[in-house]
Design an enzyme around this catalytic site. Structure first.
Site, PDB file in Angstrom:
ATOM      1  N   ASP A  98      26.678  34.381  30.976  1.00 43.23           N
ATOM      2  CA  ASP A  98      26.653  33.376  32.026  1.00 43.23           C
ATOM      3  C   ASP A  98      25.271  33.457  32.668  1.00 43.23           C
ATOM      4  OD1 ASP A  98      27.582  31.643  34.131  1.00 43.23           O
ATOM      5  OD2 ASP A  98      29.579  32.517  33.897  1.00 43.23           O
ATOM      6  N   ASP A 200      25.582  28.021  34.683  1.00 31.88           N
ATOM      7  CA  ASP A 200      26.250  27.791  35.962  1.00 31.88           C
ATOM      8  C   ASP A 200      25.624  26.603  36.699  1.00 31.88           C
ATOM      9  OD1 ASP A 200      28.159  28.916  37.958  1.00 31.88           O
ATOM     10  OD2 ASP A 200      26.347  29.160  39.165  1.00 31.88           O
ATOM     11  N   GLU A 264      28.172  24.120  32.738  1.00 31.55           N
ATOM     12  CA  GLU A 264      29.156  23.797  33.770  1.00 31.55           C
ATOM     13  C   GLU A 264      28.672  22.485  34.392  1.00 31.55           C
ATOM     14  OE1 GLU A 264      31.237  25.281  37.887  1.00 31.55           O
ATOM     15  OE2 GLU A 264      29.119  25.625  37.571  1.00 31.55           O
ATOM     16  N   HIS A 326      37.747  30.875  35.899  1.00 32.60           N
ATOM     17  CA  HIS A 326      37.722  31.756  37.067  1.00 32.60           C
ATOM     18  C   HIS A 326      37.609  30.987  38.387  1.00 32.60           C
ATOM     19  CE1 HIS A 326      33.689  30.622  36.224  1.00 32.60           C
ATOM     20  NE2 HIS A 326      33.320  31.046  37.416  1.00 32.60           N
ATOM     21  N   ASP A 327      37.379  29.668  38.320  1.00 30.79           N
ATOM     22  CA  ASP A 327      37.343  28.862  39.548  1.00 30.79           C
ATOM     23  C   ASP A 327      38.621  28.039  39.708  1.00 30.79           C
ATOM     24  OD1 ASP A 327      34.698  29.617  40.193  1.00 30.79           O
ATOM     25  OD2 ASP A 327      33.872  28.032  38.931  1.00 30.79           O
TER      26      ASP A 327
HETATM   27  C1  NOJ Z   1      30.191  28.018  39.693  1.00 29.02           C
HETATM   28  C2  NOJ Z   1      30.852  29.299  39.337  1.00 29.02           C
HETATM   29  O1  NOJ Z   1      31.760  29.075  38.294  1.00 29.02           O
HETATM   30  C3  NOJ Z   1      31.495  29.816  40.596  1.00 29.02           C
HETATM   31  O2  NOJ Z   1      32.345  30.899  40.350  1.00 29.02           O
HETATM   32  C4  NOJ Z   1      30.405  30.175  41.566  1.00 29.02           C
HETATM   33  O3  NOJ Z   1      30.981  30.562  42.790  1.00 29.02           O
HETATM   34  C5  NOJ Z   1      29.490  28.986  41.810  1.00 29.02           C
HETATM   35  N1  NOJ Z   1      29.135  28.310  40.604  1.00 29.02           N
HETATM   36  C6  NOJ Z   1      28.211  29.420  42.449  1.00 29.02           C
HETATM   37  O4  NOJ Z   1      27.413  30.098  41.514  1.00 29.02           O
END
Ligand code: NOJ
Length: 528
Positions: A98, A200, A264, A326-327
């Site tokens: 990542d 990211d 992402e 994970h989000d």
């Molecule tokens: C996206 C990531 O997936 C998330 O977990 C993170 O908090 C934010 N970007 C900030 O980097």
């Protein structure tokens, strides 16, 4: 090995802190991933995506990087990483890291220097602006984690931009030094053998040069945009982002095999999403479809997203589909209300669509979210918005390898960094010994996909079917029929042999004259 190996691959996301702890500190580590490779090989996945492993003060659990070319000590060392790459490679498994190019940690050496004075050589690597005459923030941009996106630095009396936490200052991608430094970071990991990066927030790295105010949201905007009250057209999604992605792709192309860039791409409209593949197939090879993962588990909604992607994406592009991350929590809970029938159906869908499936760790056993108390929270977003929103920890809890204390994640007497759910109800070991388990279904679907070219690269075409069902052809030889409803469904004009059924009771049976599916039942049918 095909040149575009990722089109055939099943990608598996690992949250390293939560996968396997080998040194008894309650935190997963790289050695734990290496020790789990036998499981991953048995499961049949081709590629791992690791959430950030770099040194970080962990105010946002690795997404606040303080050194891009090392490993966070809690997770291990660069030697451990090299060993992981070597051992994975021996099993034909690739590894994606990542990369966080939008912001650094405020503890990164660049920012520490930048904030010391306006004359710092590092100053312009970040986004600084004077207060308005009344002392307020330079514009109306908002942090993704709540509140304004600007923090006042009292030493130099200027604001710096942070689209996330104040401890995550945004980089200034108009500054060529930043771009050059990231070229080196990409090469550092590519040279070490990573197969690519998950990038990211890659849609947002470049900001409007004039820092213009975002316009207000309108009724035509999707709910997520309306909820924020403004359209992110100046703080994100700038046209210059595409220059950065082309720059990275040029670097990726210098390697053999070409390195993979998975973005992402947090955008809600299809045209913006497709643009990230590049006009000449020269940006990302895979762009995450955010509306898909955030959709309800509904045949109409999901199939519309897939159909639109299928018709809109040029032939040079390739979709990627995920149901957990994970989000966004785990699919077992968010999509499937912890109903095993639905979980089976969701896995069948993910593993039979045209595109690269991305499974979250634990999806293979239908691992549900874990309910946490306020005191157990570690995610800054959950801590801020509790109890309205518990944050992202419920989907980040440790892997459940077996029942009993420690759950095979850590030693029995160790407290894990986040609590377990109910390992005795859902774990790898028990499901491994049960051929009818969700785990075996996942493995068998992956194996079938490997075996059958049509299921990997065959065309997708949506067939007419009753409401609440989703039926599609894959190539000439396969039909996938999913009943995503509480009612029995009759699917006309299908015949053939069931290769895999979600409940496994129909595997290898032949039928003709239409198909009757139980609620939340799915089948992969080979046509005669
Ligand atoms: C996206 C990531 O997936 C998330 O977990 C993170 O908090 C934010 N970007 C900030 O980097």
């Amino acid at each position: 090995m095909t040149k575009r190996w990722w089109r055939d691959a099943v990608v598996y996301q690992i949250y390293p802190r939560s996968y396997r702890d080998t040194n008894g500190d309650g935190v997963g580590d790289l050695r734990g991933i290496t020790q789990s490779l036998d499981h991953l090989e048995w499961l049949g996945v081709d590629c791992l995506w690791l959430n950030p492993i770099m040194p970080s003060p962990n105010t946002d659990w690795g997404y606040d990087v303080s050194d891009y070319c090392d490993v966070h000590p809690e997770l291990g060392t660069l030697d451990d990483f090299d060993e992981l790459i070597r051992e994975a490679d021996r099993r034909g498994i690739r590894v994606l890291n990542d990369l966080v190019p939008n912001h650094t940690s405020d503890m990164h050496a660049w920012f520490k220097d930048a904030r010391m004075s306006k004359d710092s050589k590092m100053r312009d690597r970040y986004v600084w602006a004077d207060p308005k005459p009344d002392g307020s923030a330079p514009n109306n941009w908002m942090s993704q984690f709540g509140g304004p996106a600007w923090a006042l630095d009292e030493t130099t009396d200027q604001y710096y931009l942070h689209l996330f936490l104040p401890t995550q200052p945004d980089l200034n991608w108009w500054n060529d030094d930043v771009a050059v430094a990231f070229d080196e970071i990409l090469r550092f990991w590519f040279d070490r053998g990573v197969a690519g990066f998950r990038l990211d927030v890659c849609h947002a790295v470049v900001k409007d040069k004039d820092l213009r105010d975002n316009p207000p949201a309108t009724e035509d905007d999707p709910p997520q945009v309306r909820g924020r009250g403004q359209k992110s057209i100046y703080d994100m999604n700038r046209p210059e982002v595409h220059d950065v992605l082309r720059r990275w792709r040029r670097i990726a192309r210098k390697y053999e095999p070409e390195r993979l860039l998975v973005g992402e791409t947090y955008v809600w409209d299809l045209q913006s999403l497709i643009a990230f593949y590049g006009k000449r197939n020269d940006e990302l090879q895979l762009a995450m479809n955010i509306p898909f993962v955030h959709s309800r588990f509904d045949a109409g909604r999901l199939s519309t997203i897939v159909d639109n992607m299928e018709s809109g994406l040029p032939r040079s592009g390739w979709p990627v589909w995920m149901g957990s991350n994970h989000d966004a929590d785990r699919l077992a809970t968010r999509w499937c209300d912890d109903d095993e029938r639905k979980v089976r159906c969701a896995l069948m869908m993910l593993l039979t669509l045209r595109g690269t499936p991305l499974l979250g760790y634990g999806d293979e056993i239908g691992l549900p979210n874990v309910t946490l108390t306020e005191r157990q929270l570690r995610d800054p977003v959950g801590m801020r918005f509790w109890p309205a929103y518990p944050g992202r920890d419920p989907g980040r809890t440790p892997m459940q390898w077996k029942s009993g204390a420690g759950a095979g994640f850590t030693a029995p007497d160790v407290t894990p960094w986040l609590p377990f759910g109910h390992p005795s109800r859902c774990n790898i070991a028990d499901q491994k010994s049960n051929p009818r388990s969700v785990l075996h279904l996942t493995r068998d679907l992956i194996a079938l996909r490997r075996e059958e070219t049509d299921l990997r690269t065959g065309t997708y075409s949506h067939r007419a079917s009753p409401d609440g069902t989703w039926v599609y052809n894959r190539g000439k030889r396969f039909v996938v029929a999913l009943n995503m409803s509480d009612d029995v469904a009759k699917i006309p004009r299908v015949r053939g042999k069931v290769r895999v059924s979600t409940e496994r009771d129909r595997d290898d049976s032949s039928f003709s004259g239409g198909l009757v599916l139980e609620p939340w039942e799915g089948v992969v049918v080979e046509r005669p």
